[in-house]
Design an enzyme around this catalytic site. Sequence first.
Site, PDB file in Angstrom:
ATOM      1  N   GLY A  24      46.034  41.527  22.667  1.00 51.30           N
ATOM      2  CA  GLY A  24      45.151  41.932  23.757  1.00 51.30           C
ATOM      3  C   GLY A  24      45.688  43.185  24.431  1.00 51.30           C
ATOM      4  O   GLY A  24      46.697  43.764  24.002  1.00 51.30           O
ATOM      5  N   GLN A  25      45.040  43.605  25.507  1.00 50.04           N
ATOM      6  CA  GLN A  25      45.411  44.864  26.147  1.00 50.04           C
ATOM      7  C   GLN A  25      46.816  44.836  26.745  1.00 50.04           C
ATOM      8  O   GLN A  25      47.639  45.714  26.463  1.00 50.04           O
ATOM      9  CB  GLN A  25      44.377  45.217  27.227  1.00 50.04           C
ATOM     10  CG  GLN A  25      42.991  45.491  26.659  1.00 50.04           C
ATOM     11  CD  GLN A  25      42.055  46.070  27.701  1.00 50.04           C
ATOM     12  OE1 GLN A  25      41.920  47.283  27.840  1.00 50.04           O
ATOM     13  NE2 GLN A  25      41.410  45.198  28.453  1.00 50.04           N
ATOM     14  N   ILE A  51      47.895  28.173  21.323  1.00 53.62           N
ATOM     15  CA  ILE A  51      48.419  27.591  22.562  1.00 53.62           C
ATOM     16  C   ILE A  51      47.534  26.476  23.120  1.00 53.62           C
ATOM     17  O   ILE A  51      47.878  25.872  24.130  1.00 53.62           O
ATOM     18  CB  ILE A  51      48.657  28.671  23.646  1.00 53.62           C
ATOM     19  CG1 ILE A  51      47.373  29.406  24.015  1.00 53.62           C
ATOM     20  CG2 ILE A  51      49.746  29.635  23.188  1.00 53.62           C
ATOM     21  CD1 ILE A  51      47.524  30.362  25.192  1.00 53.62           C
ATOM     22  N   ALA A  74      43.868  34.974  26.870  1.00 54.83           N
ATOM     23  CA  ALA A  74      42.793  34.608  27.800  1.00 54.83           C
ATOM     24  C   ALA A  74      41.439  34.733  27.119  1.00 54.83           C
ATOM     25  O   ALA A  74      41.260  35.537  26.202  1.00 54.83           O
ATOM     26  CB  ALA A  74      42.824  35.510  29.033  1.00 54.83           C
ATOM     27  N   THR A  76      38.107  36.237  27.906  1.00 52.88           N
ATOM     28  CA  THR A  76      37.706  37.236  28.898  1.00 52.88           C
ATOM     29  C   THR A  76      36.244  37.671  28.795  1.00 52.88           C
ATOM     30  O   THR A  76      35.829  38.602  29.486  1.00 52.88           O
ATOM     31  CB  THR A  76      38.596  38.488  28.781  1.00 52.88           C
ATOM     32  OG1 THR A  76      38.495  39.004  27.440  1.00 52.88           O
ATOM     33  CG2 THR A  76      40.044  38.162  29.097  1.00 52.88           C
ATOM     34  N   ASP A 116      41.159  38.677  39.692  1.00 54.44           N
ATOM     35  CA  ASP A 116      40.558  38.843  41.019  1.00 54.44           C
ATOM     36  C   ASP A 116      39.277  38.027  41.163  1.00 54.44           C
ATOM     37  O   ASP A 116      38.823  37.759  42.272  1.00 54.44           O
ATOM     38  CB  ASP A 116      40.244  40.320  41.278  1.00 54.44           C
ATOM     39  CG  ASP A 116      39.274  40.902  40.250  1.00 54.44           C
ATOM     40  OD1 ASP A 116      39.421  40.592  39.049  1.00 54.44           O
ATOM     41  OD2 ASP A 116      38.381  41.682  40.638  1.00 54.44           O
ATOM     42  N   TYR A 139      33.797  31.771  33.956  1.00 51.82           N
ATOM     43  CA  TYR A 139      35.068  32.420  33.615  1.00 51.82           C
ATOM     44  C   TYR A 139      36.053  32.299  34.766  1.00 51.82           C
ATOM     45  O   TYR A 139      37.208  31.897  34.583  1.00 51.82           O
ATOM     46  CB  TYR A 139      34.818  33.892  33.279  1.00 51.82           C
ATOM     47  CG  TYR A 139      36.049  34.757  33.368  1.00 51.82           C
ATOM     48  CD1 TYR A 139      37.029  34.734  32.384  1.00 51.82           C
ATOM     49  CD2 TYR A 139      36.239  35.617  34.468  1.00 51.82           C
ATOM     50  CE1 TYR A 139      38.166  35.528  32.478  1.00 51.82           C
ATOM     51  CE2 TYR A 139      37.369  36.415  34.565  1.00 51.82           C
ATOM     52  CZ  TYR A 139      38.325  36.369  33.574  1.00 51.82           C
ATOM     53  OH  TYR A 139      39.458  37.145  33.675  1.00 51.82           O
ATOM     54  N   TRP A 165      40.058  44.611  36.680  1.00 50.98           N
ATOM     55  CA  TRP A 165      39.505  45.793  36.001  1.00 50.98           C
ATOM     56  C   TRP A 165      40.490  46.387  34.985  1.00 50.98           C
ATOM     57  O   TRP A 165      40.758  47.586  34.987  1.00 50.98           O
ATOM     58  CB  TRP A 165      39.127  46.844  37.022  1.00 50.98           C
ATOM     59  CG  TRP A 165      38.115  46.462  38.054  1.00 50.98           C
ATOM     60  CD1 TRP A 165      37.716  45.199  38.415  1.00 50.98           C
ATOM     61  CD2 TRP A 165      37.379  47.360  38.892  1.00 50.98           C
ATOM     62  NE1 TRP A 165      36.782  45.254  39.414  1.00 50.98           N
ATOM     63  CE2 TRP A 165      36.547  46.575  39.738  1.00 50.98           C
ATOM     64  CE3 TRP A 165      37.329  48.746  39.031  1.00 50.98           C
ATOM     65  CZ2 TRP A 165      35.701  47.137  40.683  1.00 50.98           C
ATOM     66  CZ3 TRP A 165      36.485  49.300  39.964  1.00 50.98           C
ATOM     67  CH2 TRP A 165      35.668  48.502  40.786  1.00 50.98           C
TER      68      TRP A 165
END
Length: 301
Positions: A24-25, A51, A74, A76, A116, A139, A165
């Site tokens: 991922g990122q 996991i 995650a 997302t 957030d 989510y 973000w």
Amino acid sequence: MKQMLCLSLEWITMFSVLVTGSNGQVGSEIKELSPDYPYKFFFTDKKELDITKLQDIEKFIVQNDIDAIINCAAYTAVDRAESEKERADEINHLAVQNLAKLSKEFSIKLIHISTDYVFDGTNHKPYTEKDATNPQNIYAKSKLDGEHAMIKANPHNSIIIRTSWVYSYYGVNFVKTMLRLGKEKGSLNVIFDQVGTPTYAKDLARTILEILPKIENEKVEVYNYTNEGVLSWYDFAKEIMKMAKLTCKINPIETAEYPTAAKRPHYSLLSKSKIKSTFGVTIPYWKDGLDDCLRRLGERR
């Protein structure tokens, strides 16, 4: 003294860190930064380690003598989660519960990344870690359930980092989408009434690696991390076009004009005071992160 220093460095070098969701990122940025840090890293994605399966995690931990886990895994897909509730819950909640339970059992540090979106967006000042949560979509609820599961298990020396973000050199994200569409179209409509701060995944990854040896707490602590500054998605898109010298015009629209399956917070600015004061973290301004990302992508003009 020299001998003690050598022993200390040897211990740090042998410190084994499991990074889940490593494709991922944030995981990819940690992987790129990893040669700069004296840890023994194990980078896994679902193919190497599922996991959601407790026994698989336990086996991996024991075989590799893991000392710390950075959970970057995650679900997302915010809008798709509305119709894939069980899948979102499995990854964002139950898998975190597994990691927390085993971290407690084996005295492992656990750093978990949250969002957030656990807030409803009705604040008029930056959210602190103590503010009441009120998720507005599936989510967000799954992410908050994951936080609660980790706090209940209470692995020592473990933290939750809420961010927002996220974009990076890797993966699919807002910056890359804007660059692509900015080259294809003469104008774009972008929401201006959702306010927050972008997070450059490289900056978050570096912060995680820097604070890892400093984490010492009896109860799970929650921290906020984004880049510095405040803006709307419209402002963000405008700056992307400006830095990349694209002529695509960005038009501001309201959220109501762009309906989505999942409701999103209108205001999700996060206060970073706690993480800065606790760990002495210096956080880059959002434009600096964007500039670096665009340069890496070869899009800075």
